[in-house]
Design a protein around this motif. Sequence first.
Motif, PDB file in Angstrom:
ATOM      1  N   THR A 150      19.220 -49.429   3.327  1.00 25.12           N
ATOM      2  CA  THR A 150      20.399 -50.288   3.149  1.00 25.12           C
ATOM      3  C   THR A 150      19.999 -51.728   2.878  1.00 25.12           C
ATOM      4  O   THR A 150      20.578 -52.404   2.016  1.00 25.12           O
ATOM      5  N   MET A 151      18.984 -52.218   3.604  1.00 31.31           N
ATOM      6  CA  MET A 151      18.549 -53.593   3.421  1.00 31.31           C
ATOM      7  C   MET A 151      18.008 -53.822   2.012  1.00 31.31           C
ATOM      8  O   MET A 151      18.191 -54.899   1.429  1.00 31.31           O
ATOM      9  N   GLN A 152      17.358 -52.812   1.451  1.00 21.30           N
ATOM     10  CA  GLN A 152      16.857 -52.949   0.083  1.00 21.30           C
ATOM     11  C   GLN A 152      18.022 -53.176  -0.875  1.00 21.30           C
ATOM     12  O   GLN A 152      17.957 -54.030  -1.774  1.00 21.30           O
ATOM     13  N   SER A 175      18.058 -40.034  -1.015  1.00 22.48           N
ATOM     14  CA  SER A 175      17.956 -40.692  -2.321  1.00 22.48           C
ATOM     15  C   SER A 175      19.202 -41.458  -2.746  1.00 22.48           C
ATOM     16  O   SER A 175      19.098 -42.509  -3.392  1.00 22.48           O
ATOM     17  N   ILE A 176      20.385 -40.952  -2.413  1.00 22.63           N
ATOM     18  CA  ILE A 176      21.619 -41.600  -2.873  1.00 22.63           C
ATOM     19  C   ILE A 176      21.736 -43.058  -2.409  1.00 22.63           C
ATOM     20  O   ILE A 176      22.159 -43.921  -3.198  1.00 22.63           O
ATOM     21  N   PRO A 177      21.361 -43.392  -1.164  1.00 22.26           N
ATOM     22  CA  PRO A 177      21.407 -44.815  -0.782  1.00 22.26           C
ATOM     23  C   PRO A 177      20.488 -45.705  -1.622  1.00 22.26           C
ATOM     24  O   PRO A 177      20.664 -46.928  -1.639  1.00 22.26           O
ATOM     25  N   LEU A 178      19.520 -45.088  -2.312  1.00 24.95           N
ATOM     26  CA  LEU A 178      18.627 -45.863  -3.164  1.00 24.95           C
ATOM     27  C   LEU A 178      19.259 -46.209  -4.511  1.00 24.95           C
ATOM     28  O   LEU A 178      18.770 -47.087  -5.221  1.00 24.95           O
ATOM     29  N   ILE A 238      15.935 -62.352  -3.205  1.00 27.25           N
ATOM     30  CA  ILE A 238      15.657 -61.004  -2.682  1.00 27.25           C
ATOM     31  C   ILE A 238      14.477 -61.047  -1.716  1.00 27.25           C
ATOM     32  O   ILE A 238      14.528 -60.471  -0.619  1.00 27.25           O
ATOM     33  N   TRP A 239      13.397 -61.707  -2.156  1.00 32.86           N
ATOM     34  CA  TRP A 239      12.208 -61.787  -1.293  1.00 32.86           C
ATOM     35  C   TRP A 239      12.542 -62.467   0.031  1.00 32.86           C
ATOM     36  O   TRP A 239      12.129 -61.995   1.100  1.00 32.86           O
ATOM     37  N   LEU A 240      13.293 -63.565  -0.016  1.00 29.34           N
ATOM     38  CA  LEU A 240      13.605 -64.327   1.197  1.00 29.34           C
ATOM     39  C   LEU A 240      14.381 -63.466   2.199  1.00 29.34           C
ATOM     40  O   LEU A 240      14.064 -63.448   3.398  1.00 29.34           O
ATOM     41  N   ILE A 241      15.372 -62.740   1.712  1.00 22.34           N
ATOM     42  CA  ILE A 241      16.176 -61.886   2.596  1.00 22.34           C
ATOM     43  C   ILE A 241      15.305 -60.790   3.220  1.00 22.34           C
ATOM     44  O   ILE A 241      15.350 -60.534   4.423  1.00 22.34           O
ATOM     45  N   ARG A 242      14.495 -60.154   2.395  1.00 17.11           N
ATOM     46  CA  ARG A 242      13.648 -59.065   2.909  1.00 17.11           C
ATOM     47  C   ARG A 242      12.578 -59.591   3.864  1.00 17.11           C
ATOM     48  O   ARG A 242      12.239 -58.933   4.855  1.00 17.11           O
TER      49      ARG A 242
END
Length: 472
Positions: free
Chosen positions: A354-356, A215-218, A394-398
Motif C-alpha cells: 500500500t505504501m508503494q 498482485s492486484i494491490p501492485l 516518492i523517495w522522501l515518503i518511502r
Amino acid sequence: MNSKIKELLSNTLLFTIANMGSKIMVFLMVPLYTAVLTTNEYGIADMVQTTATMLIPILTAMIAEAVLRFCFLKEYSSNEVVSIGIRTTLWGTFCGTLLSICFLFVPFFKELGLYVLFIPVLFASNSMMNLFHKYCRGTNRVKISATAGLLSTFVLILLNLFFLLVLKIGILGYLMAYALGDFAAIIYMAIKGNSFEAYTPTRNIELKKEMLKYSIPLVPNSLSWWALSSVNRYVMLAWLGVSAVGIYSATLRIPSILTVLCDIFAQAWLLSALKGYGSDESKRFIRSMHNKYFALLILLTAGIILLAYPLAKILLSGEFSKYWWVTPYLFISVFFGALVGFLGSIFSSERKNTMQFVSTMIGAIVSILITVLFLNQYGVAVVAISTMVGYYVIWLIRRLAVNKFLDVGVSTFNTTLQVLILTVESIFVGKGFFLLAIGCFLILIVLNYKELMSIVCFASREIKNLKHRKKW
C-alpha cells in the motif's frame, strides 16, 4: 553476510552480462533512430509503446510479480504458479486487442493512425516476456533469463538495421523489431525454462486468489509509476503535438545508460532481498548494501552528468539535440528511481504494498501538476524537471516510512543535501560552467569517501583471495 554479498555479486554479474552489452548496444542505436526517423515518427512510436505499457498492469493484474514471489514459496507448485500467470496474461492480451480497436475511433489517438493496432502486439510481447523472466528467476534459472535478454537485444538490433536501413520502412520496422525481439526471448525461455512442460490446465482457484491478492494491490502502484513517467507525454501530445513527444523521448534515451546500470543491480538485489528477509543478519546486510549503493550511485550519476553535452552531441541529430541540457535532470530522476526501487524491495519483502502505491501516486500528482501549470510557458524542459521533483517526493515518503521496519543508513538530510549538489552541478553543466560542475563532483567524492574506501577494501580483499585460490 559475505555469502549473501557474493550471491548478490554473482547475480549482478549475470544480469550485467545479459544487460550491459545488450542495453549499451540499444543505447548506441539512438543515433540511428534520430537520423532515420522524424520527430513526428519517433513521437508516434513512443506513444504506441507508452500506451501498451500503461495497459499491461491493468489487464494482467501484475500477475508476473506474483509469479516471482510465489515461486520462492516452497508450499506452492511453481508449475501451477506459472500456469496461472500464462492464462491471466493471455486473457489480458485478448482484452487489450479489443480495447485497441476502440482507440481507432477516439479523436485523441488520431495522430497515431493505424499504428494504434501495434498496441496489443507490444502488449502481448512485453507482458509475456516479463512473465517468463520472472518465472525463470523465481525458479533459480537466472542464467536462462540473462541469456534471453541477450537474445532479445541481438534480434532487436539486427531487425532494426534491416528494417530501417535496408527496407527503409520507418515506424513500422521500428515497432516490428521491438515486438519480434521480445517474442524471440519468449520462445527461448519457454523452451529452455520448460515453461511448456510446466504448464498445467488444472485450475487451482485458491492459489489464484492468493496470487491476485498479492498482485492486484501492485496495479495502482505500477499505474502511478506510469503516470509519473508517461502522463506528461499525453499532456505534451495534447498541447504541443506529437513532434514535442518525439524530441523529449529521444532526449530521454540518453539517461538510459544509467537506467541500465541501476536495473542490473535492482534485478539481482530483489532476489537477494526476498531470500531470508526478516532476520537480524538480513537487516544488517540491507543497511550495509544501501550505504554502498548510495555512494556508488550518486558518484556515478554525478560523473555521467559531466558527460551530458558530449553524449547528446554523439547520440542526437538535428532537431532532437536542441534540448540536450535537460538530460542532467533526467539523470537525477534515474538516481532517485533507483533509490526508490531499493526501498520498494523492502516493502515487497514485508508485503506492505500500500505504501508503494500511496507514495508513487503522490509523486505522480505533484509531477503532473507542475507540468500542467508550466508546460505552455517553459516547454519540454518542464517535463524533465517535474519528473525529477516527482521522484524526490516518492523517495522522501518511502524513506520516512521505511524507518518502521529498519534503519537503511544514509539519512534523509544527507541525501537531500547531496541531491542539491547534483542539481547545482546540472545547472552548471547546462550553462557551460564545467569547472564549477567538476567542483561539485569532487565535493560528492569527499562526502562519500568512507563508503568508497570500504568498497575498495572489500574488492581488494576478494581479489587477493581469488589469486590465492588460483595458486593452490
